[in-house]
Write a protein that holds these residues in place. Structure first.
Motif, PDB file in Angstrom:
ATOM      1  N   VAL A 146       0.851  -1.193   0.000  1.00 19.84           N
ATOM      2  CA  VAL A 146       0.000   0.000   0.000  1.00 19.84           C
ATOM      3  C   VAL A 146       0.885   1.241   0.000  1.00 19.84           C
ATOM      4  CG1 VAL A 146      -1.549   1.387   1.424  1.00 19.84           C
ATOM      5  CG2 VAL A 146      -2.048  -1.030   1.061  1.00 19.84           C
ATOM      6  N   TYR A 175       2.601   1.615  -3.520  1.00 20.99           N
ATOM      7  CA  TYR A 175       1.748   2.095  -4.606  1.00 20.99           C
ATOM      8  C   TYR A 175       1.267   3.533  -4.366  1.00 20.99           C
ATOM      9  CZ  TYR A 175       1.737  -2.660  -6.444  1.00 20.99           C
ATOM     10  OH  TYR A 175       2.114  -3.869  -6.966  1.00 20.99           O
ATOM     11  N   LEU A 176       1.060   3.913  -3.125  1.00 21.81           N
ATOM     12  CA  LEU A 176       0.677   5.301  -2.848  1.00 21.81           C
ATOM     13  C   LEU A 176       1.812   6.254  -3.211  1.00 21.81           C
ATOM     14  CD1 LEU A 176      -1.299   5.091   0.519  1.00 21.81           C
ATOM     15  CD2 LEU A 176      -2.207   5.481  -1.779  1.00 21.81           C
ATOM     16  N   VAL A 182      -3.771   8.693  -6.689  1.00 21.09           N
ATOM     17  CA  VAL A 182      -4.424   7.748  -5.777  1.00 21.09           C
ATOM     18  C   VAL A 182      -4.195   8.195  -4.341  1.00 21.09           C
ATOM     19  CG1 VAL A 182      -4.454   5.361  -4.946  1.00 21.09           C
ATOM     20  CG2 VAL A 182      -4.214   5.838  -7.399  1.00 21.09           C
ATOM     21  N   TYR A 183      -2.962   8.593  -4.040  1.00 21.36           N
ATOM     22  CA  TYR A 183      -2.664   9.114  -2.698  1.00 21.36           C
ATOM     23  C   TYR A 183      -3.581  10.292  -2.381  1.00 21.36           C
ATOM     24  CZ  TYR A 183      -0.410  11.609   1.093  1.00 21.36           C
ATOM     25  OH  TYR A 183      -0.179  12.261   2.284  1.00 21.36           O
ATOM     26  N   VAL A 191      -7.015   9.140  -1.352  1.00 19.90           N
ATOM     27  CA  VAL A 191      -6.970   8.534  -0.010  1.00 19.90           C
ATOM     28  C   VAL A 191      -6.839   9.629   1.046  1.00 19.90           C
ATOM     29  CG1 VAL A 191      -5.628   7.064   1.554  1.00 19.90           C
ATOM     30  CG2 VAL A 191      -6.019   6.337  -0.810  1.00 19.90           C
ATOM     31  N   TYR A 241     -12.825   4.059  -0.300  1.00 20.18           N
ATOM     32  CA  TYR A 241     -11.807   4.195  -1.343  1.00 20.18           C
ATOM     33  C   TYR A 241     -10.466   3.660  -0.845  1.00 20.18           C
ATOM     34  CZ  TYR A 241      -8.809   6.062  -4.974  1.00 20.18           C
ATOM     35  OH  TYR A 241      -7.890   6.171  -5.999  1.00 20.18           O
ATOM     36  N   SER A 242     -10.144   3.950   0.419  1.00 17.22           N
ATOM     37  CA  SER A 242      -8.882   3.463   0.986  1.00 17.22           C
ATOM     38  C   SER A 242      -8.821   1.943   0.946  1.00 17.22           C
ATOM     39  CB  SER A 242      -8.726   3.960   2.429  1.00 17.22           C
ATOM     40  OG  SER A 242      -8.665   5.367   2.481  1.00 17.22           O
ATOM     41  N   VAL A 289      -8.085   0.728  -2.482  1.00 22.63           N
ATOM     42  CA  VAL A 289      -6.650   0.842  -2.758  1.00 22.63           C
ATOM     43  C   VAL A 289      -5.908  -0.351  -2.155  1.00 22.63           C
ATOM     44  CG1 VAL A 289      -4.560   2.186  -2.254  1.00 22.63           C
ATOM     45  CG2 VAL A 289      -6.673   3.349  -2.957  1.00 22.63           C
ATOM     46  N   GLU A 328      -6.572  -3.425  -4.246  1.00 22.86           N
ATOM     47  CA  GLU A 328      -5.830  -3.398  -5.509  1.00 22.86           C
ATOM     48  C   GLU A 328      -4.358  -3.722  -5.268  1.00 22.86           C
ATOM     49  OE1 GLU A 328      -5.574  -2.459  -9.808  1.00 22.86           O
ATOM     50  OE2 GLU A 328      -6.709  -3.648  -8.357  1.00 22.86           O
ATOM     51  N   PRO A 345      -7.924   1.161  -8.420  1.00 23.47           N
ATOM     52  CA  PRO A 345      -8.798   0.851  -7.284  1.00 23.47           C
ATOM     53  C   PRO A 345     -10.281   0.861  -7.634  1.00 23.47           C
ATOM     54  CG  PRO A 345      -7.110   2.453  -6.660  1.00 23.47           C
ATOM     55  CD  PRO A 345      -7.063   2.324  -8.154  1.00 23.47           C
TER      56      PRO A 345
END
Length: 235
Positions: free
Chosen positions: A77, A80-81, A87-88, A91, A118-119, A122, A125, A159
């Protein structure tokens, strides 16, 4: 590593011995946990069914399964963030809405966790691409067609595929399914989301080693442990 393993086995066996003593003395303070339940299992004649070593093996399995898989999921996590700022950003927006709804001394509660949709997408994913317990990275090396579906080469971090009802049943099973589904599923979700909330609301970060390689054993692990450079948010 072997020496450390021996120390853990000795500690587990000592705990089992102590718990057996407490049970035999019929102490009311004996914890009604899994260890106690395994020690109390008996056959029709009242004889012990599971020996100490087998109990220690089962406890060790639970400790490893409960730690390594969740820590691997959290690691990816974070990875990828760092790699997908948009995406970050989403989140961060979701987690800050929750943070602003809390008092200065209020802790997260279950209602807050349920808002982190949503988190959790993520996190799912991240587990889809880097399964914590399967030791492999999901990527098609060439374009191919299967039952009328075209699978493109490469992979995509998306995500949104978990929005609504998400993937079809049994196409995404990081915690297994049916009667053998991981009993720690909801606890793992809690751990991952609480971590995400606390780190995202405090920091942005970037990978210290942009092209760090991943090694695969029981779980995927960045070769150097995924060092990152943290950047605290401005007040």
């Amino acid at each position: 590593m072997r020496q450390g393993g021996r120390v853990i086995w000795q500690e587990l066996l000592a705990i089992i011995k102590q718990r057996k003593k407490e049970i035999s003395e019929n102490k009311g303070s004996v914890a009604p946990d899994l260890l106690t339940q395994m020690l109390l299992v008996s056959d029709e004649k009242g004889s012990t069914v599971i020996n100490d070593m087998m109990i220690a093996i089962n406890i060790m399995g639970l400790l490893i399964a409960g730690h390594d898989t969740t820590s691997a999921a959290i690691t990816f996590v974070v990875k990828y963030l760092a790699e997908y700022p948009h995406v970050y950003s989403e989140v961060f927006k979701e987690q800050m809405e929750i943070a602003r709804s809390k008092g200065p001394k209020d802790l997260l509660n279950w209602d807050d966790i349920k808002k982190m949709k949503y988190s959790w997408n993520v996190a799912c994913e991240a587990m889809r691409l880097s399964p914590p317990a399967q030791g492999s990275f999901r990527e098609a090396i060439d374009d191919f067609t299967y039952r009328g579906f075209t699978i493109p080469k490469g992979w995509k971090f998306d995500p949104s595929r978990f929005d609504g009802n998400g993937p079809a049943p049994y196409t995404f099973v990081p915690f297994g399914g049916g009667p053998r589904m991981c009993p720690g599923r909801e606890f793992a979700r809690l751990e991952i989301l609480v971590f995400m909330h606390n780190v995202v609301t405090r920091f942005m970060w970037e990978k210290a080693i942009p092209d760090e390689k991943i090694t695969y054993n029981q779980s995927p692990i960045p070769v150097h442990g995924l060092p990152v450079n943290l950047k605290p948010h401005k007040s």
